[in-house]
Write an enzyme that holds these catalytic residues in place. Structure first.
Site, PDB file in Angstrom:
ATOM      1  N   THR A  13       0.812  -1.228   0.000  1.00 40.16           N
ATOM      2  CA  THR A  13       0.000   0.000   0.000  1.00 40.16           C
ATOM      3  C   THR A  13       0.844   1.277   0.000  1.00 40.16           C
ATOM      4  O   THR A  13       0.311   2.356  -0.233  1.00 40.16           O
ATOM      5  CB  THR A  13      -0.916   0.020   1.251  1.00 40.16           C
ATOM      6  OG1 THR A  13      -0.086  -0.241   2.387  1.00 40.16           O
ATOM      7  CG2 THR A  13      -2.018  -1.021   1.155  1.00 40.16           C
ATOM      8  N   ARG A 110      20.931  -4.671   3.736  1.00 41.72           N
ATOM      9  CA  ARG A 110      21.820  -4.324   2.606  1.00 41.72           C
ATOM     10  C   ARG A 110      23.301  -4.521   2.890  1.00 41.72           C
ATOM     11  O   ARG A 110      24.055  -4.925   2.010  1.00 41.72           O
ATOM     12  CB  ARG A 110      21.635  -2.843   2.231  1.00 41.72           C
ATOM     13  CG  ARG A 110      20.456  -2.566   1.360  1.00 41.72           C
ATOM     14  CD  ARG A 110      20.401  -1.074   1.046  1.00 41.72           C
ATOM     15  NE  ARG A 110      19.070  -0.684   0.618  1.00 41.72           N
ATOM     16  CZ  ARG A 110      18.516   0.504   0.876  1.00 41.72           C
ATOM     17  NH1 ARG A 110      19.184   1.425   1.546  1.00 41.72           N
ATOM     18  NH2 ARG A 110      17.309   0.774   0.450  1.00 41.72           N
ATOM     19  N   CYS A 149      17.836   5.052  -2.598  1.00 44.50           N
ATOM     20  CA  CYS A 149      17.437   5.753  -3.831  1.00 44.50           C
ATOM     21  C   CYS A 149      18.443   6.826  -4.272  1.00 44.50           C
ATOM     22  O   CYS A 149      18.527   7.139  -5.469  1.00 44.50           O
ATOM     23  CB  CYS A 149      16.053   6.354  -3.656  1.00 44.50           C
ATOM     24  SG  CYS A 149      15.791   7.161  -2.076  1.00 44.50           S
ATOM     25  N   GLN A 176      16.732  15.879  -2.629  1.00 44.54           N
ATOM     26  CA  GLN A 176      15.890  14.685  -2.733  1.00 44.54           C
ATOM     27  C   GLN A 176      14.398  15.012  -2.683  1.00 44.54           C
ATOM     28  O   GLN A 176      13.941  15.815  -1.863  1.00 44.54           O
ATOM     29  CB  GLN A 176      16.248  13.716  -1.596  1.00 44.54           C
ATOM     30  CG  GLN A 176      17.712  13.313  -1.647  1.00 44.54           C
ATOM     31  CD  GLN A 176      18.114  12.302  -0.588  1.00 44.54           C
ATOM     32  OE1 GLN A 176      19.265  12.296  -0.173  1.00 44.54           O
ATOM     33  NE2 GLN A 176      17.208  11.444  -0.151  1.00 44.54           N
ATOM     34  N   ARG A 235      16.445  17.468   1.689  1.00 40.30           N
ATOM     35  CA  ARG A 235      15.092  17.221   1.163  1.00 40.30           C
ATOM     36  C   ARG A 235      14.576  18.531   0.584  1.00 40.30           C
ATOM     37  O   ARG A 235      14.677  19.586   1.229  1.00 40.30           O
ATOM     38  CB  ARG A 235      14.172  16.758   2.295  1.00 40.30           C
ATOM     39  CG  ARG A 235      12.786  16.371   1.840  1.00 40.30           C
ATOM     40  CD  ARG A 235      12.710  15.003   1.216  1.00 40.30           C
ATOM     41  NE  ARG A 235      12.964  13.924   2.156  1.00 40.30           N
ATOM     42  CZ  ARG A 235      13.274  12.674   1.783  1.00 40.30           C
ATOM     43  NH1 ARG A 235      13.392  12.357   0.500  1.00 40.30           N
ATOM     44  NH2 ARG A 235      13.492  11.746   2.688  1.00 40.30           N
ATOM     45  N   HIS A 242      15.541  12.476  -7.564  1.00 39.79           N
ATOM     46  CA  HIS A 242      16.633  12.968  -6.717  1.00 39.79           C
ATOM     47  C   HIS A 242      17.724  13.547  -7.625  1.00 39.79           C
ATOM     48  O   HIS A 242      18.228  12.868  -8.532  1.00 39.79           O
ATOM     49  CB  HIS A 242      17.229  11.826  -5.895  1.00 39.79           C
ATOM     50  CG  HIS A 242      16.319  11.304  -4.809  1.00 39.79           C
ATOM     51  ND1 HIS A 242      15.091  11.860  -4.497  1.00 39.79           N
ATOM     52  CD2 HIS A 242      16.480  10.265  -3.944  1.00 39.79           C
ATOM     53  CE1 HIS A 242      14.544  11.183  -3.495  1.00 39.79           C
ATOM     54  NE2 HIS A 242      15.356  10.217  -3.143  1.00 39.79           N
TER      55      HIS A 242
HETATM   56  N1  LIG Z   1      10.063   6.154  -1.378  1.00 33.48           N
HETATM   57  C1  LIG Z   1      11.242   5.959  -1.996  1.00 33.48           C
HETATM   58  O1  LIG Z   1      11.626   6.735  -2.926  1.00 33.48           O
HETATM   59  C2  LIG Z   1      12.130   4.811  -1.618  1.00 33.48           C
HETATM   60  C3  LIG Z   1      13.231   4.570  -2.421  1.00 33.48           C
HETATM   61  C4  LIG Z   1      14.105   3.506  -2.116  1.00 33.48           C
HETATM   62  C5  LIG Z   1      13.838   2.731  -1.017  1.00 33.48           C
HETATM   63  N2  LIG Z   1      12.741   2.980  -0.228  1.00 33.48           N
HETATM   64  C6  LIG Z   1      12.526   2.093   0.905  1.00 33.48           C
HETATM   65  O2  LIG Z   1      11.389   1.259   0.609  1.00 33.48           O
HETATM   66  C7  LIG Z   1      10.681   0.965   1.833  1.00 33.48           C
HETATM   67  C8  LIG Z   1       9.221   1.423   1.677  1.00 33.48           C
HETATM   68  O3  LIG Z   1       9.205   2.829   1.467  1.00 33.48           O
HETATM   69  P1  LIG Z   1       7.885   3.628   1.105  1.00 33.48           P
HETATM   70  O4  LIG Z   1       8.360   4.968   0.727  1.00 33.48           O
HETATM   71  O5  LIG Z   1       7.026   2.852   0.180  1.00 33.48           O
HETATM   72  O6  LIG Z   1       7.135   3.675   2.550  1.00 33.48           O
HETATM   73  P2  LIG Z   1       5.595   3.919   2.910  1.00 33.48           P
HETATM   74  O7  LIG Z   1       4.924   4.687   1.831  1.00 33.48           O
HETATM   75  O8  LIG Z   1       5.596   4.463   4.283  1.00 33.48           O
HETATM   76  O9  LIG Z   1       4.957   2.419   2.934  1.00 33.48           O
HETATM   77  C9  LIG Z   1       5.208   1.495   3.964  1.00 33.48           C
HETATM   78  C10 LIG Z   1       4.465   0.187   3.728  1.00 33.48           C
HETATM   79  O10 LIG Z   1       4.762  -0.726   4.787  1.00 33.48           O
HETATM   80  C11 LIG Z   1       3.541  -1.232   5.322  1.00 33.48           C
HETATM   81  N3  LIG Z   1       3.693  -1.579   6.733  1.00 33.48           N
HETATM   82  C12 LIG Z   1       3.867  -0.722   7.786  1.00 33.48           C
HETATM   83  N4  LIG Z   1       3.954  -1.430   8.932  1.00 33.48           N
HETATM   84  C13 LIG Z   1       3.858  -2.748   8.598  1.00 33.48           C
HETATM   85  C14 LIG Z   1       3.866  -3.950   9.340  1.00 33.48           C
HETATM   86  N5  LIG Z   1       4.016  -3.971  10.670  1.00 33.48           N
HETATM   87  N6  LIG Z   1       3.720  -5.127   8.673  1.00 33.48           N
HETATM   88  C15 LIG Z   1       3.558  -5.142   7.323  1.00 33.48           C
HETATM   89  N7  LIG Z   1       3.533  -4.021   6.568  1.00 33.48           N
HETATM   90  C16 LIG Z   1       3.682  -2.835   7.197  1.00 33.48           C
HETATM   91  C17 LIG Z   1       2.553  -0.120   5.109  1.00 33.48           C
HETATM   92  O11 LIG Z   1       1.230  -0.640   5.185  1.00 33.48           O
HETATM   93  P3  LIG Z   1      -0.052   0.242   5.708  1.00 33.48           P
HETATM   94  O12 LIG Z   1      -0.522   1.056   4.531  1.00 33.48           O
HETATM   95  O13 LIG Z   1      -1.020  -0.818   6.069  1.00 33.48           O
HETATM   96  O14 LIG Z   1       0.417   1.072   6.853  1.00 33.48           O
HETATM   97  C18 LIG Z   1       2.946   0.318   3.693  1.00 33.48           C
HETATM   98  O15 LIG Z   1       2.417  -0.602   2.748  1.00 33.48           O
HETATM   99  C19 LIG Z   1      11.442   1.687   2.946  1.00 33.48           C
HETATM  100  O16 LIG Z   1      12.370   0.796   3.524  1.00 33.48           O
HETATM  101  C20 LIG Z   1      12.177   2.793   2.211  1.00 33.48           C
HETATM  102  O17 LIG Z   1      13.330   3.223   2.889  1.00 33.48           O
HETATM  103  C21 LIG Z   1      11.886   3.993  -0.518  1.00 33.48           C
END
Ligand SMILES: NC(=O)c1ccc[n+]([C@@H]2O[C@H](COP(=O)([O-])OP(=O)(O)OC[C@H]3O[C@@H](n4cnc5c(N)ncnc54)[C@H](OP(=O)(O)O)[C@@H]3O)[C@@H](O)[C@H]2O)c1
Length: 350
Positions: A13, A110, A149, A176, A235, A242
């Protein structure tokens, strides 16, 4: 007709999870068969649980799927993970232990010595580390990670320079996008008309991941690349993309034409094997003085091409330039997908 490999998305999500859903919609090899998120979302239809932020429409069959519990029981054997590191630390090993191929964006594992950190154009040979993982020996499961990223765009731009000339020093300052902080991410009152000169743990990740990615596989471990590096992360009020201002000192002197030629001819295994998510051009060099800019350049190559520009002499090191990379496509879901495609052609998803 060849059957597609069923895949699951952990953290489906979130911002990166949604990008996976979008990029998998018409994928020739994989199809979304399972979605999981937190217990806040569990049991709900995806279309209701996910606050859809992509610019394309939510795929109808995915919108109707029910969010499962984030447990390996009942999950497919190929899992794309997009969880916060604090949750991934405990959850990803559980899926690998249960025999899943976990292809993750999280920073949790990682830097673990037996976990490959991979950009398929840069260090595809590092996936061999999978063979040293205890999960692999016990259940066939494993974990493969893609970098932070900001590290991804930088390393794609550095890889051909390291290969052709050797790198002695790197200094990188990032600007970023807010989507890098997930959803809802940074509060609008904090970021509008503002620059925040701090992104938690980002500078450390850029410095250590860059050296691991450009390091060499030596038996059962990676010897990190040996150059000095300093990153400063900010940011800014940009939606996606980025941007990084980079200065480098090379081991072997090079002219601007030689550096640009090294970028322009850079390609790797994804291009050779024509992997479905590979951009034709891994790096595009732009000549206009005021480019790259996120607004105009971030979508190039479906968000998978790294755009570089403004190569000019540096008064302190040798050269300076600007790098732009899409943080949720090349910087997250897109590189994870490319890793999965690489794993498939190398026989790891059989
Ligand atoms: N955004 C970027 O540009 C980017 C780039 C590279 C890497 N990342 C990495 O990718 C990961 C996700 O980032 P994001 O930006 O997508 O974060 P996000 O938008 O905050 O999404 C987090 C996800 O994790 C789920 N979640 C939270 N608590 C959980 C639990 N206890 N059990 C199972 N699922 C859970 C959330 O579900 P709910 O909706 O139910 O809360 C949501 O689907 C992070 O580690 C981040 O550092 C992000």
């Amino acid at each position: 007709m060849q059957t597609k490999i069923p895949v699951g998305i952990l953290g489906a999500t979130g911002v990166v999870g949604q990008r996976f859903v979008q990029m998998l919609e018409h994928h020739p090899w994989f199809e979304v068969a399972w979605l999981a998120a937190s217990d806040r979302s569990e049991g709900k239809p995806y279309g209701e649980a996910a606050r859809w932020r992509m610019k394309s429409a939510i795929p109808q069959h995915v919108a109707e799927m029910t969010i499962s519990s984030a447990q390996p029981q009942g999950a497919p054997k190929v899992i794309f993970a997009a969880l916060d590191a604090s949750i991934a630390t405990e959850m990803e090993p559980r899926f690998a232990e249960a025999g899943c191929a976990v292809i993750t964006n999280s920073s949790a594992l990682r830097m673990k010595s037996d976990v490959p950190l991979v950009i398929p154009e840069v260090n595809p040979d590092h996936i061999k580390l999978i063979e040293t993982q205890s999960w692999r020996a016990k259940s066939g499961g494993f974990v493969v990670t893609n970098p932070n990223c900001s590290a991804i765009g930088l390393v794609v731009a550095l890889a051909p320079l390291q290969h052709s000339f050797g790198i002695e020093t790197v200094m990188a300052v990032t600007m970023q996008a807010v989507s890098g902080a997930g959803y809802p991410g940074v509060a609008s009152l904090d970021i509008l008309g503002n620059v925040i000169p701090y992104v938690a743990k980002e500078e450390e990740k850029m410095e250590e991941e860059t050296r691991k990615l450009l390091g060499t596989l030596n038996g059962s471990g990676i010897v990190p690349a040996n150059f000095a590096m300093s990153a400063q992360c900010n940011r800014v009020a940009v939606e996606d993309g980025h941007t990084e201002s980079v200065s480098i000192k090379l081991k072997k002197k090079a002219t601007a034409d030689e550096i640009i030629a090294a970028w322009q001819k850079f390609s790797g295994v994804p291009q050779e094997l024509k992997l479905p998510s590979a951009p034709d051009q891994a790096i595009r060099y732009v000549t206009a003085n005021d480019r790259p800019q996120p607004r105009f350049d971030v979508e190039f190559g479906n968000g998978m091409t790294t755009t570089v520009g403004r190569l000019r002499p540096c008064g302190v090191l040798d050269w300076k330039f600007t790098v732009l990379s899409h943080n949720t496509i090349r910087g997250a879901a897109g590189t994870a997908l490319l890793n999965a495609e690489l794993l498939k052609v190398k026989g790891y998803l059989n």
